[in-house]
Motif scaffolding. Structure first.
Motif, short mmCIF file in Angstrom:
data_model
loop_
_atom_site.label_atom_id
_atom_site.label_comp_id
_atom_site.label_asym_id
_atom_site.label_seq_id
_atom_site.Cartn_x
_atom_site.Cartn_y
_atom_site.Cartn_z
N ARG A 45 3.25 -7.21 -11.38
CA ARG A 45 2.10 -6.49 -11.23
C ARG A 45 1.69 -6.00 -9.87
O ARG A 45 1.86 -6.82 -9.08
CB ARG A 45 0.65 -7.45 -11.48
N ALA A 46 1.69 -5.04 -9.84
CA ALA A 46 1.70 -4.38 -8.38
C ALA A 46 0.34 -3.51 -8.04
O ALA A 46 -0.34 -3.01 -8.88
CB ALA A 46 2.73 -3.33 -8.21
N VAL A 47 -0.09 -3.87 -6.72
CA VAL A 47 -1.47 -3.32 -6.53
C VAL A 47 -1.41 -2.86 -5.02
O VAL A 47 -0.36 -3.28 -4.28
CB VAL A 47 -2.55 -4.59 -6.52
N GLY A 48 -2.35 -2.12 -4.43
CA GLY A 48 -2.30 -1.64 -3.20
C GLY A 48 -3.18 -2.04 -2.14
O GLY A 48 -2.91 -1.82 -0.94
N ASP A 49 -3.81 -3.11 -2.29
CA ASP A 49 -4.73 -3.62 -1.53
C ASP A 49 -5.09 -5.21 -1.90
O ASP A 49 -4.79 -5.51 -2.98
CB ASP A 49 -6.05 -2.61 -1.29
N ASP A 76 0.83 -1.36 0.08
CA ASP A 76 0.00 0.07 -0.12
C ASP A 76 0.77 1.25 0.07
O ASP A 76 0.06 2.45 -0.24
CB ASP A 76 -0.81 0.06 1.08
N GLU A 77 1.97 1.36 0.27
CA GLU A 77 3.02 2.30 0.34
C GLU A 77 3.59 2.62 -0.98
O GLU A 77 4.65 1.86 -1.47
CB GLU A 77 4.07 2.17 1.41
N PRO A 78 3.10 3.67 -1.78
CA PRO A 78 3.62 4.04 -3.34
C PRO A 78 4.93 3.83 -3.43
O PRO A 78 5.60 3.25 -4.40
CB PRO A 78 2.82 5.22 -3.59
N ALA A 79 5.80 4.64 -2.49
CA ALA A 79 7.33 4.50 -2.69
C ALA A 79 7.89 3.29 -2.59
O ALA A 79 8.76 2.72 -3.40
CB ALA A 79 7.87 5.45 -1.72
N VAL A 80 7.44 2.31 -1.55
CA VAL A 80 8.01 0.97 -1.59
C VAL A 80 7.60 0.16 -2.65
O VAL A 80 8.29 -0.65 -3.24
CB VAL A 80 7.46 0.42 -0.11
N GLU A 124 6.83 1.11 -5.81
CA GLU A 124 7.79 1.37 -6.85
C GLU A 124 9.18 0.99 -6.67
O GLU A 124 9.65 0.63 -7.87
CB GLU A 124 7.82 2.95 -6.85
N GLU A 125 9.83 1.09 -5.63
CA GLU A 125 11.01 0.48 -5.48
C GLU A 125 11.31 -1.00 -5.58
O GLU A 125 12.19 -1.43 -6.55
CB GLU A 125 11.50 0.90 -4.02
N LEU A 126 10.27 -1.81 -5.23
CA LEU A 126 10.05 -3.10 -5.53
C LEU A 126 9.97 -3.37 -6.79
O LEU A 126 10.66 -4.37 -7.33
CB LEU A 126 9.34 -4.01 -4.42
N CYS A 127 8.93 -2.83 -7.55
CA CYS A 127 8.95 -2.92 -8.93
C CYS A 127 9.87 -2.79 -9.69
O CYS A 127 10.45 -3.85 -10.75
CB CYS A 127 7.82 -1.97 -9.34
N GLU A 128 10.71 -1.86 -9.39
CA GLU A 128 12.03 -1.30 -10.03
C GLU A 128 13.11 -2.62 -9.91
O GLU A 128 13.55 -3.17 -11.09
CB GLU A 128 12.82 -0.27 -9.70
N LEU A 129 13.25 -3.25 -8.87
CA LEU A 129 14.22 -4.06 -8.11
C LEU A 129 13.71 -5.39 -9.30
O LEU A 129 14.51 -6.18 -10.02
CB LEU A 129 13.95 -4.46 -6.85
#
Length: 127
Positions: free
Chosen positions: A28-32, A8-12, A14-19
């Motif tokens: 595929r990244a979602v927040g909930d 749910d934390e956008p910065a985290v 985004e960082e994990l997606c990039e990694l």
């Protein structure tokens, strides 16, 4: 390999997606929980799951339990890992993690260890 990331934390997120993307994973990244379930219903599997423990609409552990009890999704979503920024987990949570045999990672995550946990073991080795 595909990864469903629930954070749910956008910065985290985004960082994990990039990694993951830099290492060649499809992410595929979602927040909930609701959107994680939607992604799985739309066919985003087989995949590995990395989910935050505390989400705005539920628990990452409950999400893992739901997936594991699904006849068609259970075998298609593995490994399933939890992450949290909290180090003061209750005994009840620790027992539930042990019972479900779910690994809990503490933020900030160690990228090397995380990638090793998500990667399938080479043929002939134990996970």
């Amino acid at each position: 390999m595909r990864i469903l990331l629930v954070e749910d934390e956008p910065a985290v997120r985004e960082e994990l997606c990039e990694l993951f993307e830099l290492r060649g994973f499809a992410v595929r990244a979602v927040g909930d929980v609701r959107n994680a379930v939607r992604a799985l219903q739309e066919g985003w599997w087989p995949c590995a799951l990395l989910t935050d423990f505390n989400l705005p609409d539920g628990s990452g552990l409950d999400l893992i339990r739901t997936i594991r009890h699904s006849l068609h999704l259970g075998p298609e979503v593995a490994p399933a890992l939890l992450m949290t920024g909290h180090t003061d987990l209750t005994e009840q949570v620790r027992l539930a993690l042990a019972q479900e045999q779910v690994a809990m990672l503490t933020k900030p995550l160690d990228p090397t260890a995380l990638l090793q946990m998500l990667s399938p073991a080479p043929f002939g080795t134990s996970p």
